[in-house]
Design a protein around this motif. Sequence first.
Motif, PDB file in Angstrom:
ATOM      1  N   PRO A 208      52.761  12.929  62.684  1.00  0.00           N
ATOM      2  CA  PRO A 208      54.108  12.742  61.924  1.00  0.00           C
ATOM      3  C   PRO A 208      53.975  12.736  60.478  1.00  0.00           C
ATOM      4  O   PRO A 208      52.939  12.453  59.910  1.00  0.00           O
ATOM      5  CB  PRO A 208      54.757  11.512  62.482  1.00  0.00           C
ATOM      6  N   PRO A 209      54.912  12.898  59.561  1.00  0.00           N
ATOM      7  CA  PRO A 209      54.691  12.924  58.260  1.00  0.00           C
ATOM      8  C   PRO A 209      54.252  11.758  57.787  1.00  0.00           C
ATOM      9  O   PRO A 209      54.528  10.528  58.200  1.00  0.00           O
ATOM     10  CB  PRO A 209      56.241  13.360  57.816  1.00  0.00           C
ATOM     11  N   PHE A 210      53.266  11.746  56.667  1.00  0.00           N
ATOM     12  CA  PHE A 210      53.250  10.335  56.084  1.00  0.00           C
ATOM     13  C   PHE A 210      53.121  10.682  54.551  1.00  0.00           C
ATOM     14  O   PHE A 210      52.790  11.885  54.138  1.00  0.00           O
ATOM     15  CB  PHE A 210      51.847   9.719  56.378  1.00  0.00           C
ATOM     16  N   ASN A 211      52.702   9.757  53.700  1.00  0.00           N
ATOM     17  CA  ASN A 211      52.855   9.910  52.094  1.00  0.00           C
ATOM     18  C   ASN A 211      53.986  10.667  51.814  1.00  0.00           C
ATOM     19  O   ASN A 211      53.749  11.719  51.063  1.00  0.00           O
ATOM     20  CB  ASN A 211      51.388  10.284  51.798  1.00  0.00           C
ATOM     21  N   GLU A 296      59.276  11.249  62.064  1.00  0.00           N
ATOM     22  CA  GLU A 296      59.849  11.452  60.750  1.00  0.00           C
ATOM     23  C   GLU A 296      59.327  10.270  59.911  1.00  0.00           C
ATOM     24  O   GLU A 296      58.879   9.183  60.375  1.00  0.00           O
ATOM     25  CB  GLU A 296      61.530  11.520  60.977  1.00  0.00           C
ATOM     26  N   ASN A 297      59.576  10.298  58.531  1.00  0.00           N
ATOM     27  CA  ASN A 297      59.132   9.378  57.876  1.00  0.00           C
ATOM     28  C   ASN A 297      59.998   9.613  56.463  1.00  0.00           C
ATOM     29  O   ASN A 297      60.465  10.538  56.057  1.00  0.00           O
ATOM     30  CB  ASN A 297      57.722   9.562  57.587  1.00  0.00           C
TER      31      ASN A 297
HETATM   32  C1  LIG Z   1      54.992   6.660  57.175  1.00  0.00           C
HETATM   33  O1  LIG Z   1      54.072   6.937  56.202  1.00  0.00           O
HETATM   34  C2  LIG Z   1      53.346   5.829  55.898  1.00  0.00           C
HETATM   35  C3  LIG Z   1      52.371   5.969  54.783  1.00  0.00           C
HETATM   36  O2  LIG Z   1      52.786   7.163  54.118  1.00  0.00           O
HETATM   37  C4  LIG Z   1      52.469   5.281  57.112  1.00  0.00           C
HETATM   38  O3  LIG Z   1      51.646   4.108  56.589  1.00  0.00           O
HETATM   39  C5  LIG Z   1      53.460   4.980  58.129  1.00  0.00           C
HETATM   40  O4  LIG Z   1      52.542   4.872  59.393  1.00  0.00           O
HETATM   41  C6  LIG Z   1      54.082   6.353  58.513  1.00  0.00           C
HETATM   42  N1  LIG Z   1      55.111   6.003  59.537  1.00  0.00           N
HETATM   43  C7  LIG Z   1      55.339   6.619  60.712  1.00  0.00           C
HETATM   44  C8  LIG Z   1      56.232   6.387  61.655  1.00  0.00           C
HETATM   45  O5  LIG Z   1      54.549   7.883  60.986  1.00  0.00           O
END
Ligand SMILES: *[C@@H]1O[C@H](CO)[C@@H](O)[C@H](O)[C@H]1NC(C)=O
Length: 359
Positions: A208-211, A296-297
């Motif tokens: 899923p999206p991160f950063n 989502e993120n």
């Molecule tokens: C959202 O992004 C952060 C870092 O950008 C990450 O640590 C976190 O696990 C992410 N959350 C999900 C639900 O993927």
Amino acid sequence: MLIGQMFVLLLLMLNPGSAGSAGWSVSFEDPNPCGLRGSSVLLGCSFHYPEDECVEMVEWSKGGLHGGQWVRSVLSTLTSYQGRAQYVGDKKNNCSLVIHDLQDVDHGHFYFSFRTDRFGRRSKVSVFLSVSGLTARVRPTAVALGDTVTFECGTSCGLSNVVWFKDGRPVAKPPSQVQAKDGGRYSCAVEGQEWARSHPVDLDVHYPPFNVTVVVNPGPPGPVVLLTPGSSAHLTCSSHAHPPALRYTWYRRTLSSGPGPGPGVPVGSGPVLSLSSVDSSHSGLYVCQVWNKLGENSSTEVMLMMDEADVNGLIAGVGLGVKVVLVLVLVPAVVLWRRWKCSAEDEENDHDYENTRAM
Ligand SMILES: *[C@@H]1O[C@H](CO)[C@@H](O)[C@H](O)[C@H]1NC(C)=O
Ligand SMILES: *[C@@H]1O[C@H](CO)[C@@H](O)[C@H](O)[C@H]1NC(C)=O
């Protein structure tokens, strides 16, 4: 390879009328060598003959069926071996041959022959060379974060140390529990023959999206951006996601609404939120929410504010508690921003001054 095992092979006498085979022999170090496509293989060989004879000619041949007949073709007459077959033996007792850049056509029987000043001899039994490729396997090929993956490098040749490459670059060790960065194309090779690589296989890591980050243009990087009323601004949302981000939603929370339960009201979609002719109604805390099929993120909040005059208007409209917070947070932010702006201008002026002096 059965290195060290010596097979003594009898020689077929070319001339049946001549003396018996005593004293004549050709030995192959490994009668069934195996080589990787693209690599080099050594056919280790030694030969013996009566001491009072003198070797005049040595040659290697390849056996093959031609019109139903088993024919030995001398390598030096075959164009496919030019520059690839290298005799590393001599005219005494070493008859070893190296074949470079192994190809599928090399699979098969090879024979050694020599002629002394008295007789011609050739090996009756051949060396059987197998040519094999390397097959890289990754299981499973599509994984989620933290999944366990197995990497296998297969071939019908016995393998010594296997090395792995990711996107063409060596990796110390393929991952067992995958992370986002492990997605890519993997291939394997044998240590010392790194150029003879397997076909690449893809490892697809889904996450899923991160950063999730928001950049405001124009504006300094950071969580607070001051805008000039009437100007336009573009908020760009980026993230790391696989498969790539599918949906973007922008939310705005007004400063006066205080910390609410949700991210605020939706104000746009798509990776870029464009605001034209901004005014105080655009002030607030912006969040970008990104979706792909795995989840989502959201970004952290970015605060958009109108230039100073606007801050007073905002403060007038909110309750005392929020006012105090705003004064404590926003005023220093504005002061810092102004100071930064001034020093940036000063620097520019300094440069101008220096330039003038230099001229
Ligand atoms: C959202 O992004 C952060 C870092 O950008 C990450 O640590 C976190 O696990 C992410 N959350 C999900 C639900 O993927
Ligand atoms: C994500 O953000 C963290 C911390 O902000 C950073 O260390 C990391 O390199 C980022 N990951 C990618 C893939 O950019």
